[in-house]
Scaffold this active site. Structure first.
Site, PDB file in Angstrom:
ATOM      1  NE  ARG A  36      -1.680   4.638  -3.669  1.00  0.00           N
ATOM      2  CZ  ARG A  36      -2.431   3.787  -3.036  1.00  0.00           C
ATOM      3  NH1 ARG A  36      -3.360   3.152  -3.687  1.00  0.00           N
ATOM      4  NH2 ARG A  36      -2.271   3.572  -1.750  1.00  0.00           N
TER       5      ARG A  36
ATOM      6  CG  HIS B 100       1.073  -2.061  -8.025  1.00  0.00           C
ATOM      7  ND1 HIS B 100      -0.085  -2.791  -7.983  1.00  0.00           N
ATOM      8  CD2 HIS B 100       1.219  -1.544  -6.780  1.00  0.00           C
ATOM      9  CE1 HIS B 100      -0.624  -2.727  -6.777  1.00  0.00           C
ATOM     10  NE2 HIS B 100       0.142  -1.966  -6.023  1.00  0.00           N
TER      11      HIS B 100
ATOM     12  CB  SER C  10      -5.104  -4.282  -4.982  1.00  0.00           C
ATOM     13  OG  SER C  10      -3.844  -3.997  -5.518  1.00  0.00           O
TER      14      SER C  10
ATOM     15  CE  LYS D 271      -3.426  -4.506   2.275  1.00  0.00           C
ATOM     16  NZ  LYS D 271      -2.703  -3.896   1.139  1.00  0.00           N
TER      17      LYS D 271
HETATM   18  N1  COA Z   1      -0.886   2.012  -7.896  1.00  0.00           N
HETATM   19  C1  COA Z   1      -2.003   1.403  -7.514  1.00  0.00           C
HETATM   20  N2  COA Z   1      -2.230   0.950  -6.279  1.00  0.00           N
HETATM   21  C2  COA Z   1      -1.245   1.104  -5.402  1.00  0.00           C
HETATM   22  C3  COA Z   1      -0.032   1.725  -5.717  1.00  0.00           C
HETATM   23  C4  COA Z   1       0.128   2.193  -7.033  1.00  0.00           C
HETATM   24  N3  COA Z   1       1.225   2.813  -7.436  1.00  0.00           N
HETATM   25  N4  COA Z   1       0.745   1.725  -4.619  1.00  0.00           N
HETATM   26  C5  COA Z   1       0.043   1.126  -3.653  1.00  0.00           C
HETATM   27  N5  COA Z   1      -1.154   0.746  -4.121  1.00  0.00           N
HETATM   28  C6  COA Z   1      -2.237   0.105  -3.367  1.00  0.00           C
HETATM   29  C7  COA Z   1      -2.062  -1.371  -3.259  1.00  0.00           C
HETATM   30  O1  COA Z   1      -2.640  -2.029  -4.340  1.00  0.00           O
HETATM   31  C8  COA Z   1      -2.765  -1.662  -1.965  1.00  0.00           C
HETATM   32  O2  COA Z   1      -4.125  -1.744  -2.194  1.00  0.00           O
HETATM   33  P1  COA Z   1      -5.103  -2.525  -1.197  1.00  0.00           P
HETATM   34  O3  COA Z   1      -4.780  -2.096   0.199  1.00  0.00           O
HETATM   35  O4  COA Z   1      -6.413  -2.064  -1.652  1.00  0.00           O
HETATM   36  O5  COA Z   1      -4.879  -3.990  -1.420  1.00  0.00           O
HETATM   37  C9  COA Z   1      -2.495  -0.440  -1.143  1.00  0.00           C
HETATM   38  O6  COA Z   1      -2.227   0.578  -2.056  1.00  0.00           O
HETATM   39  C10 COA Z   1      -1.360  -0.645  -0.202  1.00  0.00           C
HETATM   40  O7  COA Z   1      -0.177  -0.873  -0.927  1.00  0.00           O
HETATM   41  P2  COA Z   1       0.764  -2.157  -0.886  1.00  0.00           P
HETATM   42  O8  COA Z   1       1.923  -1.868  -1.726  1.00  0.00           O
HETATM   43  O9  COA Z   1       0.046  -3.400  -1.213  1.00  0.00           O
HETATM   44  O10 COA Z   1       1.205  -2.106   0.532  1.00  0.00           O
HETATM   45  P3  COA Z   1       0.804  -3.010   1.664  1.00  0.00           P
HETATM   46  O11 COA Z   1       0.366  -2.058   2.685  1.00  0.00           O
HETATM   47  O12 COA Z   1      -0.063  -4.171   1.426  1.00  0.00           O
HETATM   48  O13 COA Z   1       2.227  -3.646   1.884  1.00  0.00           O
HETATM   49  C11 COA Z   1       4.231  -4.096   2.904  1.00  0.00           C
HETATM   50  C12 COA Z   1       3.041  -3.177   2.792  1.00  0.00           C
HETATM   51  C13 COA Z   1       3.956  -5.445   2.318  1.00  0.00           C
HETATM   52  C14 COA Z   1       5.377  -3.471   2.162  1.00  0.00           C
HETATM   53  C15 COA Z   1       4.509  -4.204   4.382  1.00  0.00           C
HETATM   54  O14 COA Z   1       3.372  -4.747   4.998  1.00  0.00           O
HETATM   55  C16 COA Z   1       5.705  -5.053   4.666  1.00  0.00           C
HETATM   56  O15 COA Z   1       6.823  -4.623   4.517  1.00  0.00           O
HETATM   57  N6  COA Z   1       5.471  -6.296   5.116  1.00  0.00           N
HETATM   58  C17 COA Z   1       6.533  -7.204   5.505  1.00  0.00           C
HETATM   59  C18 COA Z   1       6.611  -7.253   7.017  1.00  0.00           C
HETATM   60  C19 COA Z   1       7.318  -6.048   7.567  1.00  0.00           C
HETATM   61  O16 COA Z   1       8.475  -5.814   7.294  1.00  0.00           O
HETATM   62  N7  COA Z   1       6.589  -5.289   8.401  1.00  0.00           N
HETATM   63  C20 COA Z   1       7.148  -4.136   9.095  1.00  0.00           C
HETATM   64  C21 COA Z   1       7.057  -2.899   8.295  1.00  0.00           C
HETATM   65  S1  COA Z   1       7.744  -1.551   9.207  1.00  0.00           S
END
Ligand code: COA
Length: 169
Positions: free
Chosen positions: A98, A21, A136, A45
């Site tokens: 990634r 990140h 993560s 989550k």
């Molecule tokens: N390096 C290491 N790990 C990375 C990474 C990087 N560069 N980029 C992503 N990851 C990992 C994260 O740690 C996470 O790991 P995990 O699933 O094991 O916990 C995984 O990849 C997913 O990434 P993350 O950035 O945490 O995305 P997410 O899927 O949890 O989040 C949101 C997505 C929060 C952006 C999305 O749910 C959101 O926008 N929520 C708000 C509500 C909304 O608008 N919803 C409609 C969307 S259309």
């Protein structure tokens, strides 16, 4: 003529923030005037760290790893990402790609976000190859079984994980 302040949002769950990140945040901070690392609530989550803990870890990690980048700040938001992006007058949302496996989910999310707020683009950045296999969940899993995670996360995060999974007598 004044040019628009180009603010980008880097949203995620950050449970916890990793070196992967940080790599994306650093790259984004070169491209945009301001980068807001935005902690979101992902309804699918159940985070290990509370929102307050995750925010505090993001702030500590930024201080530890990117102390000279003054155009980065952290925040948390509830609700839809696009609504938050509109409130901040963001020009872009940054996501890390990634591997090919990230693509389908990211593509769907980017298209839906564009449908909801056409003026805000999703920008994909690739982290350094050494971080492509990080996420993560893997970090939490390693820490849970008391394996070192120092090479994958900032020090403040490895300390917080150690504390979380401390074996108490
Ligand atoms: N390096 C290491 N790990 C990375 C990474 C990087 N560069 N980029 C992503 N990851 C990992 C994260 O740690 C996470 O790991 P995990 O699933 O094991 O916990 C995984 O990849 C997913 O990434 P993350 O950035 O945490 O995305 P997410 O899927 O949890 O989040 C949101 C997505 C929060 C952006 C999305 O749910 C959101 O926008 N929520 C708000 C509500 C909304 O608008 N919803 C409609 C969307 S259309």
């Amino acid at each position: 003529m004044t040019t628009k302040h180009r603010l980008a949002i880097y949203p995620g769950t950050f449970d916890p923030i990793t070196n992967g990140h940080i790599d994306i945040i650093e790259r984004a901070s070169v491209l945009f005037d301001e980068v807001v690392v935005a902690l979101a609530t992902n309804s699918q989550k159940t985070p290990l760290f509370s929102e307050a803990e995750r925010l505090s870890l993001v702030n500590a990690a930024l201080l530890e790893r990117l102390p000279t980048r003054t155009n980065i700040r952290a925040d948390a938001f509830q609700g839809l990402l696009v609504d938050y992006a509109v409130r901040l007058d963001a020009v872009a949302m940054v996501r890390g790609l990634r591997a090919l496996s990230d693509f389908e989910y990211e593509f769907q999310m980017a298209l839906m976000n564009r449908k909801l707020a056409d003026g805000i683009s999703t920008v994909f950045l690739m982290p350094h190859e050494q971080y492509t296999y990080l996420n993560s969940t893997i970090i939490r899993e390693l820490a849970k079984y008391h394996r070192g995670v120092e090479e994958f996360v900032p020090n403040c995060v490895s300390q917080a994980l150690r504390k979380k999974f401390e074996v108490r007598p």
